[in-house]
Design an enzyme around this catalytic site. Structure first.
Site, PDB file in Angstrom:
ATOM      1  N   ASP A  74       1.097  -9.251  -8.754  1.00 37.47           N
ATOM      2  CA  ASP A  74       2.460  -8.309  -8.932  1.00 37.47           C
ATOM      3  C   ASP A  74       2.708  -8.246  -6.888  1.00 37.47           C
ATOM      4  O   ASP A  74       1.638  -7.955  -6.373  1.00 37.47           O
ATOM      5  CB  ASP A  74       2.023  -6.995  -9.064  1.00 37.47           C
ATOM      6  CG  ASP A  74       1.722  -7.044 -10.714  1.00 37.47           C
ATOM      7  OD1 ASP A  74       2.881  -7.248 -11.226  1.00 37.47           O
ATOM      8  OD2 ASP A  74       0.677  -6.736 -11.396  1.00 37.47           O
TER       9      ASP A  74
ATOM     10  N   ASP B  12      -2.510 -13.663  -5.885  1.00 38.80           N
ATOM     11  CA  ASP B  12      -2.262 -12.281  -6.609  1.00 38.80           C
ATOM     12  C   ASP B  12      -1.057 -12.662  -7.473  1.00 38.80           C
ATOM     13  O   ASP B  12      -0.216 -13.598  -7.255  1.00 38.80           O
ATOM     14  CB  ASP B  12      -2.223 -11.576  -5.449  1.00 38.80           C
ATOM     15  CG  ASP B  12      -2.111  -9.980  -6.103  1.00 38.80           C
ATOM     16  OD1 ASP B  12      -2.478  -9.557  -6.955  1.00 38.80           O
ATOM     17  OD2 ASP B  12      -1.023  -9.365  -5.463  1.00 38.80           O
TER      18      ASP B  12
END
Length: 228
Positions: free
Chosen positions: A20, A18
């Protein structure tokens, strides 16, 4: 049990990140930007709304904002203003890299393991962060939230990342910080490692996890069947 545990770990052939809150400390900046964007239209946000926005793609963000404010808010303007806030921040200060990211990428290089980004953010924001953090060329594939029809917690983005890498999902380690991302990675059938950021994991998050670690540094031993 020990033998099975090691074999299970040794099955890792790729890693999916991922972005953020996991690679970059940008969830806090995005939350600040969203608060500013909402205030520009005369609204405030509570913690529950900001939590709903964690890890979701552009379409779902617009839908959540529209539903929350009952049509009184212009969601597209809010999202545009938030992204402008993020761009101003990263231009002035650079993209804040989370502890352990560079060490983990170096460990993947040493093991010649492919890796991909599977982020709900738009591609332009992903590429901007990668360039700002001087990480261009360190990922074999990048999949954005706009590349799939269903966002997290649906598994689509992780399955797309696995296809881009040419590795079956069950042989991929997925690294996530948000509940929606963790759920998406689990549904994709990946070995899901949670590295919490703004929200502490609850019982649902913990269920079925491959590992729960405090930072990306602790994810490195997992590549070789240690820790967890």
């Amino acid at each position: 049990m020990v033998l099975y545990y090691i074999i299970f770990h040794m099955g890792i052939k790729a890693v999916v990140f991922d972005m953020d809150g996991l690679m970059f400390d940008t969830e806090r900046v995005a939350a600040e930007g969203m608060l500013e964007a909402l205030r520009a239209q005369g609204f405030e946000a509570d913690e529950r709304l900001l939590e709903k926005l964690l890890g979701v793609n552009t379409g779902d963000t617009l839908r959540i904002l529209g539903a929350h404010y009952g049509g009184r808010l212009d969601p597209e303007r809010a999202l545009f203003d938030m992204d402008a806030y993020l761009e101003t921040y990263t231009t002035a200060r650079g993209t804040p890299v989370k502890p352990g990211l560079i060490a983990l990428l170096d460990a993947l290089d040493a093991r010649r393991l492919p890796r991909a980004i599977a982020s709900s953010s738009p591609m332009r924001r992903i590429l901007r962060n990668i360039a700002s953090a001087d990480l261009a060329g360190r990922f074999d594939a990048v999949v954005s939230g706009d590349d799939v029809s269903r966002g997290k917690p649906e598994p689509d983005i992780f399955l797309a990342a696995a296809r881009a890498l040419g590795v079956a999902p069950e042989y991929c380690m997925a690294l996530e910080d948000s509940p929606s991302g963790v759920e998406a990675a689990k549904r994709a059938g990946m070995k899901t490692v949670m590295v919490p950021d703004l929200r502490a994991p609850d019982a649902r998050d913990r269920a079925g996890l491959f590992a729960l670690v405090p930072s990306l540094f602790e994810a490195i031993p997992l590549l070789d069947g240690e820790g967890g």
